[in-house]
Design an enzyme around this catalytic site. Structure first.
Site, PDB file in Angstrom:
ATOM      1  N   ASP A 109      -3.555   0.574   6.811  1.00 31.96           N
ATOM      2  CA  ASP A 109      -2.794   0.391   5.578  1.00 31.96           C
ATOM      3  C   ASP A 109      -2.314  -1.048   5.389  1.00 31.96           C
ATOM      4  O   ASP A 109      -2.136  -1.509   4.260  1.00 31.96           O
ATOM      5  CB  ASP A 109      -1.596   1.350   5.551  1.00 31.96           C
ATOM      6  CG  ASP A 109      -2.029   2.806   5.581  1.00 31.96           C
ATOM      7  OD1 ASP A 109      -3.154   3.091   5.113  1.00 31.96           O
ATOM      8  OD2 ASP A 109      -1.266   3.661   6.084  1.00 31.96           O
ATOM      9  N   ASP A 124       0.870  -1.180   0.000  1.00 30.71           N
ATOM     10  CA  ASP A 124       0.000   0.000   0.000  1.00 30.71           C
ATOM     11  C   ASP A 124       0.904   1.227   0.000  1.00 30.71           C
ATOM     12  O   ASP A 124       1.859   1.301   0.779  1.00 30.71           O
ATOM     13  CB  ASP A 124      -0.889  -0.012   1.251  1.00 30.71           C
ATOM     14  CG  ASP A 124      -1.860   1.156   1.265  1.00 30.71           C
ATOM     15  OD1 ASP A 124      -2.857   1.104   0.535  1.00 30.71           O
ATOM     16  OD2 ASP A 124      -1.609   2.128   2.019  1.00 30.71           O
ATOM     17  N   GLU A 177      -0.688  -1.188  -6.076  1.00 29.51           N
ATOM     18  CA  GLU A 177      -1.922  -0.631  -6.608  1.00 29.51           C
ATOM     19  C   GLU A 177      -1.600   0.062  -7.938  1.00 29.51           C
ATOM     20  O   GLU A 177      -0.548   0.677  -8.085  1.00 29.51           O
ATOM     21  CB  GLU A 177      -2.545   0.358  -5.625  1.00 29.51           C
ATOM     22  CG  GLU A 177      -1.526   1.245  -4.939  1.00 29.51           C
ATOM     23  CD  GLU A 177      -2.078   1.956  -3.718  1.00 29.51           C
ATOM     24  OE1 GLU A 177      -3.192   2.465  -3.812  1.00 29.51           O
ATOM     25  OE2 GLU A 177      -1.389   2.012  -2.689  1.00 29.51           O
TER      26      GLU A 177
END
Ligand code: ZN
Length: 308
Positions: free
Chosen positions: A294, A131, A215
């Site tokens: 997170d 993350d 991501e």
């Protein structure tokens, strides 16, 4: 065709004889590449952007593409130029193939591209989701936190101050030119700090994991963010993904990018949606699962990477 004309050019303009022939050829290769890219962009949705003429104030580097350069100790010998004392930042690995001299902010750099043997792949059977954040640069699904370079925050403040000074100075004035130069130096320093940090983190990730899932920032659609601090972070995130990707390729490992939508809200243990505001730093689900916000998100990113 233009390459074949170079001997003729040298007859008409004798100063061209003072430049190593391959350096001249490389200029034409760059020009060709600029046009090739232009034609390629014409066929896509990208803005085409006609190649720009590079006058002496825009031409900041030149390349010896095969020969004409030798490194001996702390000296670089360049054909047609001579011996230059250099500060070699690390030991050369492999066979140097090309040598590029770059001028940046009144300093000179040498970039050597070396051919190296493909390294052996050592798998660890470990996978990880990452993350990307602001408070911490990267948070792993294993619960590890990687922070930004500790000087970054200080540099950001100095950057803002220098930008203000530039905008206050009169256009075309000497004082403004000086301020612009200082601003450029600060940008360079920040870029170097960022690079250093991202090289270290990406090295750790690639050594430790066989599959690394990030991501997909393009889906996140953050590029329109005009906020300075945010854009600085986004540059850092993109670079971390880029560095990890090429290191992984060299090491026979895999990097995957996944859609980050809802990864903060979904419970990585039971799949339920647990709404939380930006201020809530903890994920606490009715199923009993509690984790750092997170880390929960990093685990969801990993899961998407494994199921994709
Ligand atoms: Zn749950």
């Amino acid at each position: 065709m233009q390459q074949n004309e170079l001997p003729l050019v040298k007859q008409v303009l004798p100063e061209y004889k003072e430049v190593h022939s391959q350096v001249l050829q490389d200029v034409l290769k760059r020009l060709d590449k600029a046009f090739q890219n232009f034609f390629r962009r014409l066929g896509t949705n990208d803005k085409a952007g006609f190649p720009r003429y590079k006058g002496k104030n825009r031409y900041h580097s030149f390349t010896y593409p095969q020969s004409g350069f030798v490194i001996e100790g702390d000296k670089l010998r360049l054909s047609k130029i001579g011996n230059i004392r250099i500060n070699l930042h690390r030991k050369l690995v492999g066979e140097p193939k090309t040598c590029t001299i770059i001028r940046k902010n009144d300093k000179y750099y040498v970039a050597l591209v070396c051919e190296v043997e493909k390294p052996q792949v050592t798998l660890t059977n470990k996978v990880v989701g990452i993350d990307l954040g602001v408070a911490h640069l990267a948070i792993t699904s294993d619960g590890e936190f990687f922070d930004n370079h500790k000087y970054l925050r200080k540099s950001e403040k100095q950057l803002k101050r220098l930008q203000r000074i530039v905008s206050k100075r009169k256009k075309g004035s000497n004082r403004r030119r000086k301020a612009v130069r200082l601003l450029a130096k600060k940008h360079e320093q920040i870029a170097n700090q960022r690079k250093d940090r991202n090289h270290k983190i990406s090295r750790i990730l690639v050594d430790r994991y066989d599959l690394i899932v990030f991501e997909n920032l393009n889906i996140k659609g953050m590029t329109k963010n005009k906020h300075l601090a945010k854009s600085i972070h986004e540059v850092a995130w993109r670079q971390l993904i880029e560095f990890t990707t090429y290191k992984a390729e060299n090491a026979g490992k895999v990097v995957k990018l996944v859609d980050p939508r809802n990864t903060t809200q979904i419970c990585s243990s039971c799949g339920a949606i647990v709404k939380k505001t930006l201020a809530e730093r903890e994920h606490r689900c009715d199923c009993g699962y509690v984790a750092h916000r997170d880390v929960n998100s990093a685990i969801n990113i990993l899961k998407r990477g494994l199921s994709a």
